[in-house]
Write an enzyme that holds these catalytic residues in place. Structure first.
Site, PDB file in Angstrom:
ATOM      1  CG  HIS A  68      -8.590   5.359   0.318  1.00 12.17           C
ATOM      2  ND1 HIS A  68      -7.788   4.208   0.066  1.00 12.17           N
ATOM      3  CD2 HIS A  68      -8.208   6.023   1.300  1.00 12.17           C
ATOM      4  CE1 HIS A  68      -7.194   3.912   1.077  1.00 12.17           C
ATOM      5  NE2 HIS A  68      -7.178   4.914   2.033  1.00 12.17           N
TER       6      HIS A  68
ATOM      7  CB  CYS B   2      -9.240   3.563   4.700  1.00 10.83           C
ATOM      8  SG  CYS B   2      -7.870   4.054   5.468  1.00 10.83           S
TER       9      CYS B   2
ATOM     10  CG  ASP C 211      -8.029   2.542  -2.827  1.00 13.48           C
ATOM     11  OD1 ASP C 211      -8.424   3.056  -1.840  1.00 13.48           O
ATOM     12  OD2 ASP C 211      -7.017   2.952  -3.226  1.00 13.48           O
TER      13      ASP C 211
END
Length: 395
Positions: free
Chosen positions: A283, A79, A281
């Site tokens: 993820h 990430c 993000d």
């Protein structure tokens, strides 16, 4: 506000990803009378169009094995590497397409955009691929599959940018909470002899030779600057005295945003509204993309086409790296003016701006970035041990 959590042991605990959610479950961007700032621009409308135009890099699966025999997915560990890709991709967009460029779904894209995207495709020969970042990180003390902190990813991007002859970026990582103006001008204008205050050249038979001769032929007098500043803004939580200064950084026209997050979860912060940070993000796990034979790329999955995530600024982990882009020397001089004005605003300055190298600064070229495994408690935290060693600024 929807936030997605990562895990240190992704093989045993399922990770919530965008793949498992419907777009309708995302909270719409709020109607607000407060200004919305995204990467140096204030918005009242067209916010989502601007955010969608940022390149969005997420976990991928089924790509070529890293190093030939390594992982074929970065799920659960990549990430911060993806956040590093996003902040650098924003710099390349500024470099080749300008801040006002917009991505339009389904339309044939500009060649410059396609070239930028190719630099990040999950292949070993792409300049800034997950493969290149992971392998270059080995030299920074990070084995493939190990989590990075903001400082490590900044150091890796600096090394990789040297090979990108198309963009000709000067990437500078400012350590010890200090930005040295002379250091940056030497990097961006290497043909200048700062000791003599002139070009490093000589006249032979009435003709200039050396750097000045190149300058006269080449109108590019300044290598575009990507300035990354790793910072630690507190101990376990962000010191609230830095919050106003951090928000001011997002308002600078040179802003590339901030990479950081919270323990176990790295994000790319692109702006704020009120006391909430706006972020992309990484993820979610998507399949790796293969470019078409004509070089075009199915690029929908590289743009976040739903309202962005938000979180309260006090939730931010204190280990961050702030990024700025200066296309010209005037841009950098203007940035310096903005930074000096910050000293008069409310809150603590996040870093110091100085004209020349203070004698107490260490040589960052020999900075030891090898993690310290002597403290088992540190291994429970996501961010690098070297990020723990920054000097903590106090009131």
């Amino acid at each position: 506000v929807l936030t997605l959590q990562d895990t240190h042991n992704a093989s045993h605990i399922p990770t919530l990803t965008y793949d498992t959610l419907r777009f309708g479950e995302f909270e719409d961007f709020p109607e607000t009378s407060e200004p919305v700032w995204i990467l140096g621009k204030q918005f009242n409308e067209d916010i989502l169009s601007d955010i969608t135009s940022r390149l969005w890099f997420t976990y991928r699966k089924n790509f070529q094995p890293i190093g030939g025999t390594g992982p074929t997915s970065d799920n659960g560990w990549g990430c911060m590497l993806r956040c590093g890709q996003m902040i650098l991709a924003e710099a390349l967009i500024r470099r080749h397409l300008t801040r006002d460029w917009r991505w339009l779904r389904g339309e044939r894209q500009k060649e410059g955009y396609i070239s930028i995207l190719h630099a990040f495709i999950d292949k070993k020969d792409s300049y800034y691929s997950i493969h290149q970042i992971a392998q270059m990180g080995v030299g920074e003390g990070k084995s493939i599959g190990q989590w990075y902190g903001p400082n490590t990813v900044a150091q890796v991007l600096k090394k990789l940018a040297v090979f990108d002859t198309w963009s000709r970026l000067a990437v500078h990582v400012a350590m010890d909470n200090t930005v040295v103006i002379e250091e940056i001008k030497r990097l961006c204008m290497p043909w200048l002899d700062f000791e003599r205050g002139a070009c490093a050249s000589q006249e032979v038979n009435g003709c200039l030779e050396g750097a000045c001769a190149l300058v006269e032929e080449d109108p590019v007098l300044w290598k575009p600057l990507v300035l990354l500043i790793p910072l630690r803004l507190g101990l376990s939580d962000i010191n609230e005295a830095y919050i106003e200064t951090l928000k001011q950084c997002f308002m600078m026209p040179q802003s590339l945003g901030v990479i950081g997050g919270k323990p176990n979860s790295a994000h790319y912060f692109i702006g704020f509204v009120g006391q909430e940070l706006i972020y992309l993000d990484p993820h979610t796990t998507q399949s790796a993309v293969e470019p078409c034979e004509n070089g075009q790329v199915q690029d929908d999955s590289y743009h976040c086409q739903h309202p962005p995530c938000r979180m309260h600024i006090c939730e931010l982990d204190p280990s961050i790296a702030a990024g700025f882009f200066c296309l010209t020397e005037d841009d950098f001089d203007d940035w310096c003016v903005h930074v000096r004005k910050l000293s008069s605003c409310r809150g603590l300055p996040m870093f110091e701006l100085v004209d020349s190298q203070p004698s107490h600064l260490i040589n960052t070229e020999v900075l030891n970035l090898t993690p310290d495994f002597s403290d088992s408690d540190r291994l429970e935290r996501f961010f690098d041990s070297e990020d723990e060693e920054f000097e903590i600024l106090s009131l």
